[in-house]
Write a protein that holds these residues in place. Sequence first.
Motif, mmCIF file in Angstrom:
data_model
loop_
_atom_site.group_PDB
_atom_site.id
_atom_site.type_symbol
_atom_site.label_atom_id
_atom_site.label_comp_id
_atom_site.label_asym_id
_atom_site.label_seq_id
_atom_site.Cartn_x
_atom_site.Cartn_y
_atom_site.Cartn_z
ATOM 1 N N MET A 1 -0.612 35.365 -21.012
ATOM 2 C CA MET A 1 0.167 36.366 -21.713
ATOM 3 C C MET A 1 1.211 35.652 -22.569
ATOM 4 O O MET A 1 1.857 34.713 -22.120
ATOM 5 C CB MET A 1 0.846 37.287 -20.685
ATOM 6 N N SER A 2 1.369 36.108 -23.796
ATOM 7 C CA SER A 2 2.348 35.471 -24.675
ATOM 8 C C SER A 2 3.760 35.793 -24.207
ATOM 9 O O SER A 2 4.009 36.778 -23.506
ATOM 10 C CB SER A 2 2.163 35.951 -26.115
ATOM 11 N N ALA A 3 4.706 34.959 -24.608
ATOM 12 C CA ALA A 3 6.104 35.153 -24.230
ATOM 13 C C ALA A 3 6.636 36.486 -24.756
ATOM 14 O O ALA A 3 7.423 37.157 -24.087
ATOM 15 C CB ALA A 3 6.950 33.998 -24.756
ATOM 16 N N TYR A 4 6.190 36.886 -25.942
ATOM 17 C CA TYR A 4 6.644 38.155 -26.529
ATOM 18 C C TYR A 4 6.148 39.340 -25.715
ATOM 19 O O TYR A 4 6.903 40.263 -25.420
ATOM 20 C CB TYR A 4 6.184 38.282 -27.987
ATOM 21 N N LEU A 5 4.869 39.312 -25.352
ATOM 22 C CA LEU A 5 4.312 40.399 -24.552
ATOM 23 C C LEU A 5 4.981 40.475 -23.185
ATOM 24 O O LEU A 5 5.230 41.557 -22.665
ATOM 25 C CB LEU A 5 2.801 40.243 -24.402
ATOM 26 N N GLN A 6 5.267 39.324 -22.611
ATOM 27 C CA GLN A 6 5.943 39.290 -21.315
ATOM 28 C C GLN A 6 7.330 39.923 -21.421
ATOM 29 O O GLN A 6 7.718 40.709 -20.568
ATOM 30 C CB GLN A 6 6.048 37.858 -20.804
ATOM 31 N N GLN A 7 8.067 39.606 -22.474
ATOM 32 C CA GLN A 7 9.399 40.183 -22.669
ATOM 33 C C GLN A 7 9.312 41.698 -22.846
ATOM 34 O O GLN A 7 10.106 42.445 -22.272
ATOM 35 C CB GLN A 7 10.111 39.542 -23.863
ATOM 36 N N CYS A 8 8.354 42.152 -23.634
ATOM 37 C CA CYS A 8 8.170 43.594 -23.846
ATOM 38 C C CYS A 8 7.868 44.302 -22.531
ATOM 39 O O CYS A 8 8.414 45.371 -22.251
ATOM 40 C CB CYS A 8 7.050 43.850 -24.848
ATOM 41 N N GLN A 9 7.019 43.703 -21.729
ATOM 42 C CA GLN A 9 6.660 44.290 -20.437
ATOM 43 C C GLN A 9 7.881 44.352 -19.516
ATOM 44 O O GLN A 9 8.115 45.355 -18.843
ATOM 45 C CB GLN A 9 5.528 43.500 -19.793
ATOM 46 N N GLU A 10 8.664 43.276 -19.486
ATOM 47 C CA GLU A 10 9.860 43.254 -18.638
ATOM 48 C C GLU A 10 10.881 44.292 -19.099
ATOM 49 O O GLU A 10 11.507 44.964 -18.273
ATOM 50 C CB GLU A 10 10.468 41.854 -18.627
ATOM 51 N N ILE A 11 11.044 44.444 -20.399
ATOM 52 C CA ILE A 11 11.969 45.456 -20.924
ATOM 53 C C ILE A 11 11.491 46.845 -20.526
ATOM 54 O O ILE A 11 12.273 47.676 -20.055
ATOM 55 C CB ILE A 11 12.092 45.322 -22.464
ATOM 56 N N GLN A 12 10.201 47.104 -20.687
ATOM 57 C CA GLN A 12 9.648 48.406 -20.326
ATOM 58 C C GLN A 12 9.859 48.697 -18.837
ATOM 59 O O GLN A 12 10.228 49.815 -18.466
ATOM 60 C CB GLN A 12 8.157 48.449 -20.659
ATOM 61 N N GLU A 13 9.668 47.718 -17.980
ATOM 62 C CA GLU A 13 9.859 47.910 -16.539
ATOM 63 C C GLU A 13 11.309 48.263 -16.214
ATOM 64 O O GLU A 13 11.570 49.145 -15.395
ATOM 65 C CB GLU A 13 9.428 46.656 -15.785
ATOM 66 N N VAL A 14 12.252 47.586 -16.872
ATOM 67 C CA VAL A 14 13.670 47.871 -16.635
ATOM 68 C C VAL A 14 14.001 49.298 -17.054
ATOM 69 O O VAL A 14 14.679 50.030 -16.323
ATOM 70 C CB VAL A 14 14.567 46.854 -17.375
ATOM 71 N N ILE A 15 13.514 49.718 -18.207
ATOM 72 C CA ILE A 15 13.792 51.070 -18.698
ATOM 73 C C ILE A 15 13.185 52.109 -17.767
ATOM 74 O O ILE A 15 13.821 53.117 -17.438
ATOM 75 C CB ILE A 15 13.282 51.251 -20.149
ATOM 76 N N GLU A 16 11.972 51.879 -17.302
ATOM 77 C CA GLU A 16 11.327 52.810 -16.378
ATOM 78 C C GLU A 16 12.107 52.932 -15.073
ATOM 79 O O GLU A 16 12.154 54.006 -14.480
ATOM 80 C CB GLU A 16 9.893 52.383 -16.094
ATOM 81 N N GLU A 17 12.707 51.840 -14.622
ATOM 82 C CA GLU A 17 13.505 51.874 -13.393
ATOM 83 C C GLU A 17 14.793 52.670 -13.570
ATOM 84 O O GLU A 17 15.307 53.234 -12.613
ATOM 85 C CB GLU A 17 13.815 50.458 -12.925
ATOM 86 N N LEU A 18 15.312 52.726 -14.802
ATOM 87 C CA LEU A 18 16.525 53.510 -15.049
ATOM 88 C C LEU A 18 16.261 54.992 -14.842
ATOM 89 O O LEU A 18 17.049 55.682 -14.199
ATOM 90 C CB LEU A 18 17.036 53.268 -16.475
ATOM 91 N N ASP A 19 15.162 55.497 -15.405
ATOM 92 C CA ASP A 19 14.804 56.902 -15.259
ATOM 93 C C ASP A 19 13.413 57.116 -15.838
ATOM 94 O O ASP A 19 13.112 56.613 -16.925
ATOM 95 C CB ASP A 19 15.814 57.797 -15.985
ATOM 96 N N SER A 20 12.597 57.879 -15.145
ATOM 97 C CA SER A 20 11.223 58.113 -15.591
ATOM 98 C C SER A 20 11.152 59.035 -16.806
ATOM 99 O O SER A 20 10.112 59.137 -17.446
ATOM 100 C CB SER A 20 10.385 58.698 -14.456
#
Length: 82
Positions: A1-20
């Motif tokens: 997985m590219s570094a950019y895709l990994q960052q996008c995935q991590e950002i998405q996970e953090v946002i999902e944890e804030l509120d669905s």
Amino acid sequence: MSAYLQQCQEIQEVIEELDSQITITDLHVWKVGKGKFSCILSLELHNVNLTADDVRKALSIHEEIVHVSVEINCKYRLLAAV
């Protein structure tokens, strides 16, 4: 997985944890140094009380994300009293 895709995935996970009920409507990530990234994200909220500082604080767990710009758009549902 590219570094950019990994960052996008991590950002998405953090946002999902804030509120669905939060939707990421736009996300841009770019490299600003060796292993360091910046991002701009647009969020759509539905009856969620959240500030850009809340998002920055949540993303701060990822030390490689060194700059975050956040746009928040609120869509409130109107409830009719019967």
